[in-house]
Write a protein that holds these residues in place. Structure first.
Motif: not given
Length: 264
Positions: A244-264
């Protein structure tokens, strides 16, 4: 007398495949007691020592060539002369001066003595002097800060990770660092904990980093990564905050971050 502060900032590398370890509750890092350093009062008047047994190297004459002392005869018993009655050897103490008017003469002298020991190759003795100033609560915050700077500089010169960590903690404890440099010091402490394999301390320090800068997305992501590898459910929430912080600053989000957020 000033020592430049060169805080070592490390990249936070989080190796994969590290086995999960149990993480205990955070503990406050303790400040060690100051070493005892015996010093003289710099304002004390120097002692005068009268010596009456040294043979003068030259004869002393006064009053129209009448010899008041012509060498050894004055030392003979019952000669009627008391050699060197008014001659004193005075031990002159080198003045302890600093460009910083906020440092007391006592502190300046202790730090100068530490510098002298360091120049002579006695690093352990020098460090004891720096620690004494850094940890003595009766000294001002500024004085303790300068002692901590010298402690950190000694760690850099010795390339000693443990002493570097101690110096950074001492610097933070004085409250004299600017906010930006304090954050640099905290991030360096995180890296030192990671380098030693201490996830518990690394998490504790990362939490302090993000508490002082909630918009530090990289530190949030690093905290989430350590939480995840230690099996903590909080990892998902932490990485979402980082995204959320990264997107609010207009920066791209690394794929590894999204993978961790989506993991169970």
């Amino acid at each position: 007398m000033k020592t430049p502060l060169a805080l070592a900032v490390f990249a936070l590398a989080l190796p994969a495949g590290v086995a999960a370890q149990e993480v205990s509750e955070t503990e406050e890092e303790e400040t060690p007691p100051p070493p005892i350093i015996v010093t003289a009062d710099p304002d004390e008047k120097p002692r005068r020592v009268a010596l009456g047994s040294r043979v003068p190297r030259t004869a002393h004459f006064a009053n129209s060539g009448i010899a008041s002392n012509v060498g050894t005869p004055g030392l003979t018993p019952q000669s009627g002369m008391t050699p060197h009655t008014h001659k004193f050897i005075m031990r002159k103490r080198k003045g302890c001066e600093s460009e910083d008017p906020l440092l007391s003469k006592t502190v300046v002298c202790i730090l100068a003595s530490g510098d002298d020991l360091a120049a002579e190759g006695d690093l352990a003795g020098a460090i004891d002097h720096y620690r004494h100033v850094a940890y003595t609560e009766s000294y001002s915050a500024r004085e303790r800060h300068v002692g901590s700077e010298k402690l950190f500089a000694a760690a850099q010169d010795a390339d000693d990770a443990g002493l570097r960590e101690e110096g950074l903690l001492a610097l933070l404890s004085t409250g004299e660092l600017s906010p930006a440099r304090a954050q640099e010091a905290r991030r360096s402490l995180v890296a030192l904990a990671l380098a030693s394999g201490d996830d518990r301390t690394a998490m504790q320090r990362l939490e302090e980093v993000v508490a002082n800068d909630p918009e530090d997305a990289r530190s949030l992501a690093n905290l989430a990564a350590i939480q995840e590898r230690n099996g903590m459910a909080a990892a998902r929430e932490t990485i979402r905050r980082a995204i959320a912080v990264q997107e609010a600053k207009g920066y791209s989000v690394p794929r590894s971050w999204r993978q961790l957020a989506a993991s169970e």
